[in-house]
Design a protein around this motif. Structure first.
Motif, PDB file in Angstrom:
ATOM      1  N   PRO A   1      33.588   1.205 -12.756  1.00  0.00           N
ATOM      2  CA  PRO A   1      34.080  -0.129 -13.086  1.00  0.00           C
ATOM      3  C   PRO A   1      33.560  -1.161 -12.088  1.00  0.00           C
ATOM      4  N   GLU A   2      33.309  -2.320 -12.613  1.00  0.00           N
ATOM      5  CA  GLU A   2      32.826  -3.388 -11.725  1.00  0.00           C
ATOM      6  C   GLU A   2      33.962  -3.806 -10.806  1.00  0.00           C
ATOM      7  N   PRO A   3      33.615  -4.086  -9.549  1.00  0.00           N
ATOM      8  CA  PRO A   3      34.679  -4.512  -8.637  1.00  0.00           C
ATOM      9  C   PRO A   3      35.269  -5.839  -9.123  1.00  0.00           C
ATOM     10  N   LYS A   4      36.568  -5.955  -8.975  1.00  0.00           N
ATOM     11  CA  LYS A   4      37.227  -7.186  -9.409  1.00  0.00           C
ATOM     12  C   LYS A   4      36.844  -8.325  -8.482  1.00  0.00           C
ATOM     13  N   ARG A   5      36.476  -9.393  -9.114  1.00  0.00           N
ATOM     14  CA  ARG A   5      36.121 -10.584  -8.343  1.00  0.00           C
ATOM     15  C   ARG A   5      37.386 -11.389  -8.090  1.00  0.00           C
ATOM     16  N   PRO A   6      37.431 -12.007  -6.936  1.00  0.00           N
ATOM     17  CA  PRO A   6      38.626 -12.818  -6.672  1.00  0.00           C
ATOM     18  C   PRO A   6      38.701 -13.988  -7.648  1.00  0.00           C
ATOM     19  N   LYS A   7      39.890 -14.257  -8.080  1.00  0.00           N
ATOM     20  CA  LYS A   7      40.118 -15.370  -9.011  1.00  0.00           C
ATOM     21  C   LYS A   7      40.602 -16.556  -8.190  1.00  0.00           C
ATOM     22  N   THR A   8      39.917 -17.670  -8.401  1.00  0.00           N
ATOM     23  CA  THR A   8      40.288 -18.887  -7.670  1.00  0.00           C
ATOM     24  C   THR A   8      41.308 -19.647  -8.481  1.00  0.00           C
ATOM     25  N   ILE A   9      42.363 -20.018  -7.821  1.00  0.00           N
ATOM     26  CA  ILE A   9      43.436 -20.797  -8.448  1.00  0.00           C
ATOM     27  C   ILE A   9      43.306 -22.246  -7.960  1.00  0.00           C
TER      28      ILE A   9
END
Length: 160
Positions: free
Chosen positions: A147-155
């Motif tokens: 699985p692709e590493p989860k990218r941080p989600k910018t809020i």
């Protein structure tokens, strides 16, 4: 088999039946003894040698199946993650009797062959292939892509 005519008491009779695994047609089993099918399958599994290899993109299961035709080998998937390989090597008794064959020694295994393998979580259950050559079965199970590493989600921060 009815042992009551031989003068055995019921406790000894029950113990003998459990030890010899004679079915008692009129009573239900009182203990959780293994069934004959379970014992037969366990013996088949213990007598079926196999190698398991892990490659970067797959798992390979190599199982000896001597004297079994490729069309008589079953490769199945149970419970969504258990690979089951089975087959049976039979002796042609009718042919032996017709030709007057008398075995002086019989060492080659006759009977069921079976192995069960629990597949890892990254095994692709939809990409399984099997090839039998020279009495050796090779089952290849492809791996799922990592699985692709989860990218941080910018809020977005809003002004209050």
């Amino acid at each position: 088999m009815d042992f009551t005519n031989f003068g055995f008491d019921s406790r000894l009779l029950s113990t003998l039946q459990d030890m010899l695994d004679f079915p008692d047609d009129h009573e239900k089993p009182t203990q959780n003894n293994p069934t004959r099918a379970y014992v037969r399958d366990t013996k088949a599994m213990a007598a079926t040698p196999a190698d398991v290899k892990e490659y970067p993109n797959s798992y390979v299961f190599i199982v000896d199946m001597p004297g079994i035709k490729a069309t008589e080998i079953k490769v199945q998937l149970e419970n969504d993650n258990v690979l089951v390989v089975s087959g049976e090597r039979k002796r042609d008794k009718e042919k032996d009797e017709k030709e007057g064959v008398k075995y002086l020694r019989m060492e080659r295994r006759v009977g069921k062959f079976m192995r069960k393998f629990v597949l890892p979580d990254n095994a692709n259950m939809d990409a399984i292939s099997a090839v039998c050559k020279d009495g050796v079965l090779q089952v290849t199970v492809e791996k799922l892509p990592a699985p692709e590493p989860k990218r941080p989600k910018t809020i977005q921060v809003k002004l209050a």
